[in-house]
Design an enzyme around this catalytic site. Sequence first.
Site, PDB file in Angstrom:
ATOM      1  N   HIS A 349      25.635  91.608  53.107  1.00  0.00           N
ATOM      2  CA  HIS A 349      26.382  90.938  52.050  1.00  0.00           C
ATOM      3  C   HIS A 349      25.545  90.942  50.769  1.00  0.00           C
ATOM      4  O   HIS A 349      24.893  89.949  50.432  1.00  0.00           O
ATOM      5  CB  HIS A 349      26.705  89.512  52.489  1.00  0.00           C
ATOM      6  N   GLY A 381      30.438  81.245  46.804  1.00  0.00           N
ATOM      7  CA  GLY A 381      29.521  80.131  46.661  1.00  0.00           C
ATOM      8  C   GLY A 381      30.005  79.059  45.705  1.00  0.00           C
ATOM      9  O   GLY A 381      30.663  79.344  44.704  1.00  0.00           O
TER      10      GLY A 381
END
Length: 398
Positions: A349, A381
């Site tokens: 990732h 996030g």
Amino acid sequence: MREIYLVESVRTGIAKAGKSSWFTNLRADDMAALVMNELMLRAGLEDKKQELDGVIMGGTALINDMAGNIGRYATIMAGFPYSVPGCTVDRFCSSGVQTIFNAVAEINMGWGSELIIAGGVQHMTHVPMGTGSLPNPRFNEFTDMNASSMGWTAEMVARKYGVSREKQDLMAYESHAKAHKATMEGLFKDEILPIEVEAPQKDGSTQKIVVDKDQGIRPETTLGSLAKLEPVFLKDELSTVTAGNSSQTNDAAAVVLVASKEKCQELGLKPKMKLIGYKAIGVDPAYMGIGPSIAIPLALKQAGLTIDQIDLWEINEAFAAQAVYCTEVLGIRNHPCLNPRGSGISLGHPLGCTGARIATTIMHEMPYYGAKYAVESMCVGHGQGVAAVWEWVGDSPF
């Protein structure tokens, strides 16, 4: 809405960030420049770079060699004409797919842009996770202060929604098995640009190698080996999130070429797929991993499709805890084409690159699996989710 297509794509192999990264000695901007030039070559436009109306590059933690507006800097380092502008987009984990949406939107406005490179790059060896971060001390006025740790949020999702350690480890095991199988069968070959690098060796020396695959796949992974790993982010008796059932940190770049129908006809480009739905949403940062489960139905509604019409799913495995939850609540956990070649846990990732990497993989997967519609999605996030819906048009003439 104008007819706008993705006509080509390419990515690097995905290196595992750290002292042994294959890309330790390759700068982020140079990595981006390499795939940009390869993209134009594959599209048959290596001598027509002046036709580009811009470059939009995704990335996050924009310091060190990720800095300097890397979208523009990489354009210069690729040797493109100075007339080609570049910019950088940061939507954290979904930056790479956000750039594609931005390119489609820019072309759709009809203000002169017809051909754009969109993509993402991240070098987590040179800019490790959290470097330069200074969380606001008032963050806890809005959500739990711990939500700035993505691993902590994965634990919160697992606990709130009852995602067991066994389910997480099973997804991790499956991810590595699928990625290894796809690699051995050569299924990534066409999407990866082989790059010669000076790779670090255990004795401190370097050796020239050609990176034409992904570094972090662990074919030796078993449920037994995963079960032995200790939790990383929390250490109490409820803790279930380990390094084995979490995504890796990585170095990689990926780009796609976005063009209007008119530009495709003018330059003889062959469309492959188009974006027919896109949605970004926000959620409580403490449970950021649930984002795809909310974004996907909204993107499908935009596209006029239902879940059972989707042939191929690419749901990024930031953490197995959140990926298990999202795929179960959507009813696709056992879909035969769910992350069929692995995902974040096995492939990696590389934050700002991931969205473009997934779009690149989807472009190569859709004809292989006979897919008409595909969805890519990821949690983001600090409490977001993004989903994109793709339609294959490679077999359709204008």
